[in-house]
Design a protein around this motif. Structure first.
Motif: not given
Length: 115
Positions: A67-91
């Motif tokens: 964002f700036s004084e002129g307003g907001e820019g376009i959002s990034s794409r949605q990024i999904t972080i899944p719940k942790i099934e094990g102790s560590i996850a990567m993606g």
């Protein structure tokens, strides 16, 4: 890219630079929610990184918007972080992310890392 461990999400992204006819970027809004349909929590920062503490037993959708004084820019794409099934996850976030005020920008999620 993102990593998960415990309840830390560390977000890092490239600085967004304004085009010649745009206002200088003064900060970023980081929006996160448990799914695409719930109202997001919003955190504003002037930095290009942010650490969030989130419960690990839920999925999260994250977007970043300059964002700036002129307003907001376009959002990034949605990024999904899944719940942790094990102790560590990567993606990795799929595809490239777009902002209206820059020809390229990246969001790197090195998240939920044990510090």
């Amino acid at each position: 890219m993102w990593n998960t461990s415990n309840s830390k999400v560390i977000l890092k992204w490239d600085q967004v630079y304004a085009l010649e006819n745009e206002s200088e970027v003064t900060g970023y809004k980081v929006m996160y929610s448990q799914d695409k349909h719930s109202n997001p929590n919003v955190v504003e920062t002037n930095n290009t990184s942010l650490e969030l503490t989130l419960p690990t037993n839920q999925d999260y959708v994250i977007q970043i918007k300059p964002f700036s004084e002129g307003g907001e820019g376009i959002s990034s794409r949605q990024i999904t972080i899944p719940k942790i099934e094990g102790s560590i996850a990567m993606g990795a976030a799929p595809g490239s992310l777009g902002f209206s005020v820059v020809s390229h920008a990246a969001v790197i999620l090195t998240g939920r890392m044990l510090l």
